[in-house]
Design an enzyme around this catalytic site. Sequence first.
Site, short mmCIF file in Angstrom:
data_model
loop_
_atom_site.label_atom_id
_atom_site.label_comp_id
_atom_site.label_asym_id
_atom_site.label_seq_id
_atom_site.Cartn_x
_atom_site.Cartn_y
_atom_site.Cartn_z
N LEU A 63 0.91 -1.04 0.02
CA LEU A 63 -0.08 0.16 0.13
C LEU A 63 0.90 1.20 -0.10
O LEU A 63 0.27 2.31 -0.44
CB LEU A 63 -0.87 -0.07 1.19
CG LEU A 63 -1.91 -1.12 1.32
CD1 LEU A 63 -2.72 -0.96 2.71
CD2 LEU A 63 -3.06 -1.03 0.30
N GLY A 64 1.92 1.27 0.63
CA GLY A 64 2.86 2.30 0.60
C GLY A 64 4.43 2.01 1.33
O GLY A 64 4.38 0.99 1.90
N GLY A 66 7.62 3.85 3.50
CA GLY A 66 8.35 4.96 4.31
C GLY A 66 9.74 4.63 4.22
O GLY A 66 10.38 3.62 3.71
N ALA A 67 10.39 5.44 5.10
CA ALA A 67 11.86 5.26 5.18
C ALA A 67 12.24 4.03 6.10
O ALA A 67 13.18 3.22 5.62
CB ALA A 67 12.47 6.52 6.17
N LYS A 87 1.88 -2.88 8.69
CA LYS A 87 3.15 -2.06 8.81
C LYS A 87 4.31 -2.80 9.34
O LYS A 87 4.41 -3.12 10.48
CB LYS A 87 2.86 -0.63 9.40
CG LYS A 87 3.93 0.20 9.48
CD LYS A 87 3.85 1.59 10.56
CE LYS A 87 5.05 2.41 10.25
NZ LYS A 87 5.04 3.54 10.91
N ASP A 181 5.54 14.49 10.80
CA ASP A 181 5.78 13.69 9.41
C ASP A 181 4.03 13.49 8.96
O ASP A 181 3.95 12.45 8.74
CB ASP A 181 6.26 12.40 9.82
CG ASP A 181 6.80 11.60 8.40
OD1 ASP A 181 6.51 12.27 7.37
OD2 ASP A 181 7.00 10.32 8.19
#
Length: 184
Positions: A63-64, A66-67, A87, A181
């Site tokens: 879905l996505g 990040g760092a 996640k 963020d």
Amino acid sequence: MVGTVLLSSSGFLNLLSLLTTYFLVSRFYYGKAKVSQTHRITNLKNFTHKELEEATNGFKEELGRGAFATLFKGVLGYDEGKCVAVKRLNVMIEEIDLEFKAELSTISRTNHRNLVELLGFCNQREHRILVYEFMSNGSLASFIFEKSRPNWNRRKEIVLGIARGLLYLHKECSSQIIHCDIKP
């Protein structure tokens, strides 16, 4: 001479018993604090890595990213096919472990209608995974930047909802969370 030896050994034994008592009492209180901290997050489901691997079909539908983490779509078999966002923290280094524990303890205490809910976690060997409710309408970015953009009244509602969520995090939450963020 005998009195001096008895007095000094008595003083040494008293000091030793004080130190022993201090360590036993501090260990007792530390153990109690540890139990209460674990008790605070018992409302979250503790998933196994295998359960989450099955729920995400081998971590396939991304879905996505990040760092430090990647977000996957999952379906919980035990909860009537409920969709979740999983996640998975990418690498296992000390900072990631600290970030995982901080996010787990902080977010487990938040509850607001404009924030996604943390449902559970996996803390198994090198696997650090958080399970959130799934946003069935997609991300705000996909909603705002699509070709059919919302009208100004809807945009105003969105902005006010974001502001309410941030106000909750910054002022109303039991422990203030400064979120630096923010992504749509």
